[in-house]
Each structure stands twice: as structure tokens, then as C-alpha cells.
Scaffold this motif. Structure first.
Motif, PDB file in Angstrom:
ATOM      1  N   PRO A   8       0.885  -1.194   0.192  1.00  0.00           N
ATOM      2  CA  PRO A   8      -0.035   0.378   0.060  1.00  0.00           C
ATOM      3  C   PRO A   8       1.100   1.011   0.139  1.00  0.00           C
ATOM      4  O   PRO A   8       2.146   0.630   0.292  1.00  0.00           O
ATOM      5  N   SER A   9       0.224   2.215  -0.100  1.00  0.00           N
ATOM      6  CA  SER A   9       0.892   3.869  -0.782  1.00  0.00           C
ATOM      7  C   SER A   9       1.242   3.965   1.161  1.00  0.00           C
ATOM      8  O   SER A   9       0.667   4.019   1.867  1.00  0.00           O
ATOM      9  N   ARG A  10       1.800   5.233   1.094  1.00  0.00           N
ATOM     10  CA  ARG A  10       2.214   5.677   2.320  1.00  0.00           C
ATOM     11  C   ARG A  10       2.643   7.129   2.745  1.00  0.00           C
ATOM     12  O   ARG A  10       3.024   7.213   1.560  1.00  0.00           O
ATOM     13  N   GLN A  39       5.599  -1.193   5.871  1.00  0.00           N
ATOM     14  CA  GLN A  39       6.916  -2.031   5.591  1.00  0.00           C
ATOM     15  C   GLN A  39       7.674  -1.212   4.730  1.00  0.00           C
ATOM     16  O   GLN A  39       7.081  -1.366   3.826  1.00  0.00           O
ATOM     17  N   GLU A  40       8.869  -1.587   4.970  1.00  0.00           N
ATOM     18  CA  GLU A  40       9.874  -1.557   3.898  1.00  0.00           C
ATOM     19  C   GLU A  40      10.239  -1.995   3.306  1.00  0.00           C
ATOM     20  O   GLU A  40       9.843  -1.983   1.543  1.00  0.00           O
ATOM     21  N   LEU A  41      10.469  -3.755   3.347  1.00  0.00           N
ATOM     22  CA  LEU A  41       9.873  -4.510   2.530  1.00  0.00           C
ATOM     23  C   LEU A  41       9.054  -6.045   2.998  1.00  0.00           C
ATOM     24  O   LEU A  41       8.135  -5.757   4.656  1.00  0.00           O
ATOM     25  N   THR A  42       8.366  -6.327   2.422  1.00  0.00           N
ATOM     26  CA  THR A  42       8.354  -7.830   2.870  1.00  0.00           C
ATOM     27  C   THR A  42       8.697  -8.409   4.779  1.00  0.00           C
ATOM     28  O   THR A  42       9.786  -8.654   4.182  1.00  0.00           O
ATOM     29  N   ASP A  43       7.311  -8.151   5.379  1.00  0.00           N
ATOM     30  CA  ASP A  43       8.065  -8.248   6.395  1.00  0.00           C
ATOM     31  C   ASP A  43       8.889  -7.943   7.678  1.00  0.00           C
ATOM     32  O   ASP A  43      10.016  -8.095   8.308  1.00  0.00           O
ATOM     33  N   VAL A  44       9.772  -7.118   6.635  1.00  0.00           N
ATOM     34  CA  VAL A  44      10.897  -5.383   7.202  1.00  0.00           C
ATOM     35  C   VAL A  44       9.834  -4.061   7.792  1.00  0.00           C
ATOM     36  O   VAL A  44      10.061  -3.955   6.931  1.00  0.00           O
ATOM     37  N   GLU A  45       9.194  -4.257   9.105  1.00  0.00           N
ATOM     38  CA  GLU A  45       8.499  -2.864   9.363  1.00  0.00           C
ATOM     39  C   GLU A  45       9.915  -1.983   9.369  1.00  0.00           C
ATOM     40  O   GLU A  45      10.878  -2.016   9.383  1.00  0.00           O
TER      41      GLU A  45
END
Length: 136
Positions: free
Chosen positions: A84-86, A116-122
Motif C-alpha cells: 500500500p501507499s504511505r 513495511q520497508e520490505l515484505t516482513d521488514v517493518e
């Protein structure tokens, strides 16, 4: 050895700076970046290949409130390819004590946007730093 595939990258960067003739407005910047990767590989999943910022827009007004105080809010709109956008807000305040000494306070993600910066990386939560600059 042979590579498993090929990645083609294309993109665009655009930067516009405007210097208004107002006493308190030092500069206004608008920046845009576009990135597109094409995966020419038989692999359909990569944790990093499909997790990149496709669109990034920054709006940066710089206010010179007097001869000593500079306030720079940074408004960032990001659209990753597959998430999603942020919207992220940063802020830097610099106070010039004299011609050689200034101090600053800088905040990143000041409204503590969770994403998330990357999938599964907050991404990092809100954080502040301060600095002291002395010119010799």
C-alpha cells in the motif's frame, strides 16, 4: 555458471527548486522518482525484486523565519510496487546561535506511520536526533 535470469531497470528522476521572493520563504522543492523493474527470469518470486518503490514524491518547503531559525518540513508520498501507499512526514529545525555555531533537531516519521520497508521488514518508528555544528 549461468545467471538464473535478467532484470531490466528503467526509471526517471525529476527535481524542481523554486526560490520565492518572500522574506520568510527560502526555497520550495518538489522531487519525483519512478522506477520499474522487469523480471526476465523463470523465478516468479523474489523477496527483494518485487519490493521496491515504484513512485516517490517529496515536497520540501524551507522556511527562514528570521536570521537564525530555519524550519524544513518534508512531506513524502511513496507507492511501493506491491504494497500500500504511505505518507511520511519528516521535520528539521535549525537554530543559528552565531556565525560559527548552530544546533538542529531532526525528526523522521514524526507521526509514527507504521509500514513495511520490505515484505516482513517493518520500517523504523519515529526517531529524533539533534546536532551541533561548529564552523572553524
Amino acid at each position: 555458471a549461468k545467471n538464473a535470469g535478467e532484470i531490466r531497470t528503467k526509471g526517471l528522476d525529476f527535481n524542481l527548486d523554486f526560490y520565492p521572493q518572500f522574506k520568510w520563504f527560502k526555497k520550495v522543492s518538489a522531487k519525483y522518482s519512478f522506477l520499474d523493474l522487469s523480471n526476465e527470469s523463470h523465478y516468479q518470486y523474489s523477496k527483494y525484486l518485487f519490493n521496491y518503490l515504484k513512485h516517490r514524491f517529496l515536497f520540501i518547503p524551507e522556511f527562514n523565519l528570521n536570521n537564525r531559525l530555519v524550519v524544513v518540513p518534508v512531506f513524502i508520498l511513496e507507492k511501493p510496487r506491491s504494497r500500500p501507499s504511505r505518507i511520511i512526514y519528516n521535520l528539521k529545525i535549525t537554530y543559528k546561535i552565531n556565525n560559527n555555531l548552530s544546533m538542529s533537531l531532526e525528526g523522521d516519521n514524526i507521526f509514527n506511520e507504521s509500514y513495511q520497508e520490505l515484505t516482513d521488514v517493518e520500517a523504523d518508528p519515529r526517531w529524533w536526533k539533534w546536532g551541533l555544528l561548529y564552523r572553524f
